[in-house]
Structure formats: C-alpha cells, structure tokens
Design a protein around this motif. Structure first.
Motif, PDB file in Angstrom:
ATOM      1  N   ARG A  42       7.496   7.274  19.701  1.00 24.89           N
ATOM      2  CA  ARG A  42       7.184   5.975  20.332  1.00 24.89           C
ATOM      3  C   ARG A  42       7.047   4.699  20.671  1.00 24.89           C
ATOM      4  O   ARG A  42       6.489   4.985  21.400  1.00 24.89           O
ATOM      5  N   TYR A  93       6.507   1.611  22.833  1.00 24.94           N
ATOM      6  CA  TYR A  93       6.891   0.443  24.431  1.00 24.94           C
ATOM      7  C   TYR A  93       6.027  -0.484  24.197  1.00 24.94           C
ATOM      8  O   TYR A  93       5.236  -0.490  24.267  1.00 24.94           O
ATOM      9  N   VAL A 143      10.913  -3.161  25.333  1.00 30.10           N
ATOM     10  CA  VAL A 143      12.108  -2.469  24.099  1.00 30.10           C
ATOM     11  C   VAL A 143      11.185  -1.341  23.300  1.00 30.10           C
ATOM     12  O   VAL A 143       9.449  -1.323  23.895  1.00 30.10           O
ATOM     13  N   SER A 144      11.088  -0.683  22.791  1.00 30.97           N
ATOM     14  CA  SER A 144      11.005   0.008  21.945  1.00 30.97           C
ATOM     15  C   SER A 144      11.401   0.549  20.748  1.00 30.97           C
ATOM     16  O   SER A 144      12.255  -0.330  20.127  1.00 30.97           O
ATOM     17  N   ILE A 145      10.355   1.097  19.718  1.00 34.36           N
ATOM     18  CA  ILE A 145      10.777   0.791  18.129  1.00 34.36           C
ATOM     19  C   ILE A 145       9.895   2.071  17.905  1.00 34.36           C
ATOM     20  O   ILE A 145       9.278   2.316  18.249  1.00 34.36           O
ATOM     21  N   SER A 146      10.423   2.642  16.354  1.00 32.13           N
ATOM     22  CA  SER A 146       9.953   4.052  16.275  1.00 32.13           C
ATOM     23  C   SER A 146       8.498   3.704  15.117  1.00 32.13           C
ATOM     24  O   SER A 146       8.324   2.867  15.294  1.00 32.13           O
ATOM     25  N   ALA A 169      11.399  -0.703  12.793  1.00 34.86           N
ATOM     26  CA  ALA A 169      12.689  -0.866  13.199  1.00 34.86           C
ATOM     27  C   ALA A 169      13.245  -2.498  12.804  1.00 34.86           C
ATOM     28  O   ALA A 169      12.548  -3.638  12.884  1.00 34.86           O
ATOM     29  N   GLU A 190      15.786  -3.739  14.384  1.00 33.13           N
ATOM     30  CA  GLU A 190      15.951  -4.069  15.554  1.00 33.13           C
ATOM     31  C   GLU A 190      15.426  -3.081  16.661  1.00 33.13           C
ATOM     32  O   GLU A 190      14.531  -1.801  16.484  1.00 33.13           O
ATOM     33  N   ALA A 191      15.146  -3.261  17.774  1.00 31.96           N
ATOM     34  CA  ALA A 191      14.487  -3.293  18.635  1.00 31.96           C
ATOM     35  C   ALA A 191      15.447  -1.569  20.088  1.00 31.96           C
ATOM     36  O   ALA A 191      16.287  -2.811  20.515  1.00 31.96           O
ATOM     37  N   ARG A 192      15.241  -1.021  20.687  1.00 29.73           N
ATOM     38  CA  ARG A 192      15.965  -1.136  21.525  1.00 29.73           C
ATOM     39  C   ARG A 192      15.757  -1.096  22.905  1.00 29.73           C
ATOM     40  O   ARG A 192      14.424  -1.149  23.187  1.00 29.73           O
ATOM     41  N   LEU A 193      17.158  -1.368  23.504  1.00 34.74           N
ATOM     42  CA  LEU A 193      16.302  -2.012  25.154  1.00 34.74           C
ATOM     43  C   LEU A 193      15.735  -0.668  25.825  1.00 34.74           C
ATOM     44  O   LEU A 193      16.718   0.460  26.162  1.00 34.74           O
ATOM     45  N   GLU A 194      14.675  -0.823  26.558  1.00 33.08           N
ATOM     46  CA  GLU A 194      14.464   0.209  28.019  1.00 33.08           C
ATOM     47  C   GLU A 194      14.860  -0.323  28.757  1.00 33.08           C
ATOM     48  O   GLU A 194      14.880   0.345  30.139  1.00 33.08           O
TER      49      GLU A 194
END
Length: 331
Positions: free
Chosen positions: A214, A216, A233-236, A240, A242-246
């Motif tokens: 991923r 970051y 945030v992170s993405i594949s 993506a 949408e990004a995933r909040l870290e």
C-alpha cells in the motif's frame, strides 16, 4: 561554490541538540546529534550505499555525507530559488535506483527563466548526465520507486501519479479538498470567516511511502494550515477512488517512513500563524503504533523539518529547512 557547503568535516560542525536555534527534545532512549550548515536548506534524505544522500534547496545541489562526516556536492546545479509563496524550491527528493540517481525537482522558481528540469522527475547517470523521465507535473514533492516505475506525489495537483520508466504517466488518485470546522476558522479570523460557514482546503499531498503493498501519503493541508487538519491516508498501488484514513489530527505532516516493527514515523512541519508563518520549534517527529494507533513524540522542537529517513534499525535522520541534519540513535 561556497567552501563551507562543498566540504564539511563532521568534527567542526557536530553540535549538541539545540545549537541551531531551537530547543530540541528527544524522547528517552534516543541520543541526538545535529549537524548545522548556515545558509543551507536541507530537504531530501536517502541512503546511497554507505553514504547519506542529501538535497539542498538553497543551492540546488545534491550532497553525499560519507562515513567520516564530510558533505561533498556533486552532479548538476538544479533550478532553485523562492517559489510563489516565498519558500525554497529545487531538488526536493533524491534516491538511488539501480545505477541512476532519481531526483524530484520542484516547480519553477519565481525569479528564474523556464528550465527543462522544472517540475520534473529526473535521472542522473554515473557520468553525471541528466535525463528527464517526465516533466508532466506541477509540483512533484516526493516519490518512491517500484518494480514498474515510480509513484510520485504532485502536491500542486493534489494527486498521486504512477510514472513508468519511459515517462508514461497515470493518475492513481486525485484527493478531494478537506473540509474544515467552521468554528475553528471563525476563531482564526472572525472578520473573514462567519460562524457556521463551511470552508475547505486543498489536500496537498507531500510525503509518500510504500509498505506491504500500500502507498501511504501525508496530506499537509492547504492554507491557512490549521492545527490538526493534516492526515495520513493509504491507497492500493493499483489506485483507488477513495483513500483509507490511517491517522488524522496532525499538524502539517510532510513526510512518512516505516520503522522495522511496522510503526509509522510521521514528520510534522509544525503549526502556522498568519503573521509569523510556521512557528519556530513546532515541528515534531511522531511514532504511531500500527495496531493501536497510539502516538508518541520521538523528537520535538524542530524548525520546518522536511524528511525522515530510517537509516537502520537503530538510527533515524531528519532534515530541515534551517540547514540542519538531526541524527537520532537508539541506545
């Protein structure tokens, strides 16, 4: 070239923490030493064999710091100077990738003519020749190498781009603007922001790291650089929508790295005042536990830090625009 920046003996400039003008505080278990070079504006950090690779925005140069502590300039002089808001622009980041050095060069200085190296990803071969991989950026601030090219953050376009070795480019994500709390803005400037009014700022991606498949990314957050508005945030790697909040609640996070145990190391540029700019000594290096998300401060009191490098399992290095390199060694 200024002799002081061309070659510096470590014994002459190895200073105690705080000697460059800020009260630096390292957490228990770490020993801190600082190398300060007056007039420099250090940015990118990378390992190049046994040497530390450093970029200097003040002179547009790349430096190697050898095992004896000497800083030696090499390669071309990159475009450098103040950008549109008065901050230094130039070779933001550099890294060894196989037989070449790859450099992320910032946008055009306001007081300079157009140059082919402006806002580009550049390769330097062993003979010192430069090759522009792509200049289809606005402000490439950081990058990470991958099997099929490079992942580049474009801070001005608010995006993460994948660039193939032949220069072909694909946008993985374009970050949406970040909503801000209306009451915070009203307290910041009650005459400009009415109570209850909505306000958004650009995401401004800055640092990037590749960890376990991923990407970051630190989101610095645009003007007025509100305290606590920054995120990670992170993405594949495939992209993506949408990004995933870290992590959130950060003060202008500018760089990210991962420790050997998987903890996130996040470098905060600091807190901002509209009259005085980024507060002197407000930068911090944070450690965020991967599982619990608990945070601790490794180094506090930094002046406009830019990069963090995990040198090995015991040592970290932090650069700053005040012309200092901070070496943190775990006891």
């Amino acid at each position: 070239m200024r002799p002081l920046l061309a070659l510096i003996a470590a014994a002459a400039v190895l200073l105690l923490a705080g000697s460059a003008g800020a009260e630096l505080v390292a957490t228990a278990g770490y020993r801190l030493k600082t190398v300060h070079v007056p007039g420099a504006a250090f940015a990118g950090l990378a390992r190049d064999g046994a040497s530390l690779l450093v970029t200097d925005l003040a002179g547009g140069r790349l430096y190697r710091r050898d095992e004896n502590g000497g800083l030696v300039a090499f390669g071309p002089v990159f475009p450098h100077g103040p950008d549109v808001i008065g901050d230094p622009t130039g070779p933001y980041r550099a890294a060894r990738v196989d037989s070449e050095l790859i450099v992320a060069q910032g946008w055009k200085p306001t007081d300079a003519d157009e140059d082919r190296l402006d806002h580009s990803l550049v390769a330097i071969d062993a003979a010192g020749r430069t090759r522009v991989i792509s200049n289809d950026f606005w402000n490439p601030f950081d990058f990470v190498a991958a099997d099929q090219g490079f992942y580049v953050v474009d801070a001005a376009r608010n995006s993460v781009e994948h660039v193939e070795p032949n220069g072909r480019k694909k946008t993985l994500i374009s970050f949406r603007r970040l909503p801000q709390a209306a009451d915070t803005l009203q307290r910041l400037s009650p005459t400009e922001f009415e109570a209850g009014s909505d306000y958004e700022v650009d995401a401004v991606p800055t640092g990037i790291a590749l960890y376990k498949g991923r990407l970051y990314v630190t989101l610095f957050g645009g003007f007025p650089f509100l305290a606590g508005a920054g995120k990670v945030v992170s993405i594949s790697t495939g992209g993506a929508s949408e990004a995933r909040l870290e992590a959130d609640g950060l003060n202008a996070p500018v760089a990210i790295a991962f420790a050997g145990d998987g903890a996130m190391l996040v470098l905060e540029h600091g807190t901002y005042d509209q009259k005085q700019g980024f507060a002197k000594g407000s930068g911090r290096l944070l450690r965020i536990n991967a599982a619990t998300k608990n945070r601790s401060t490794i180094l506090d009191g930094l002046i406009r830090p830019v990069s963090v490098l995990v040198w090995d399992e015991r040592q970290l290095v932090v650069s700053d625009l005040a012309g200092s390199l901070h070496f943190l060694r775990r006891d």
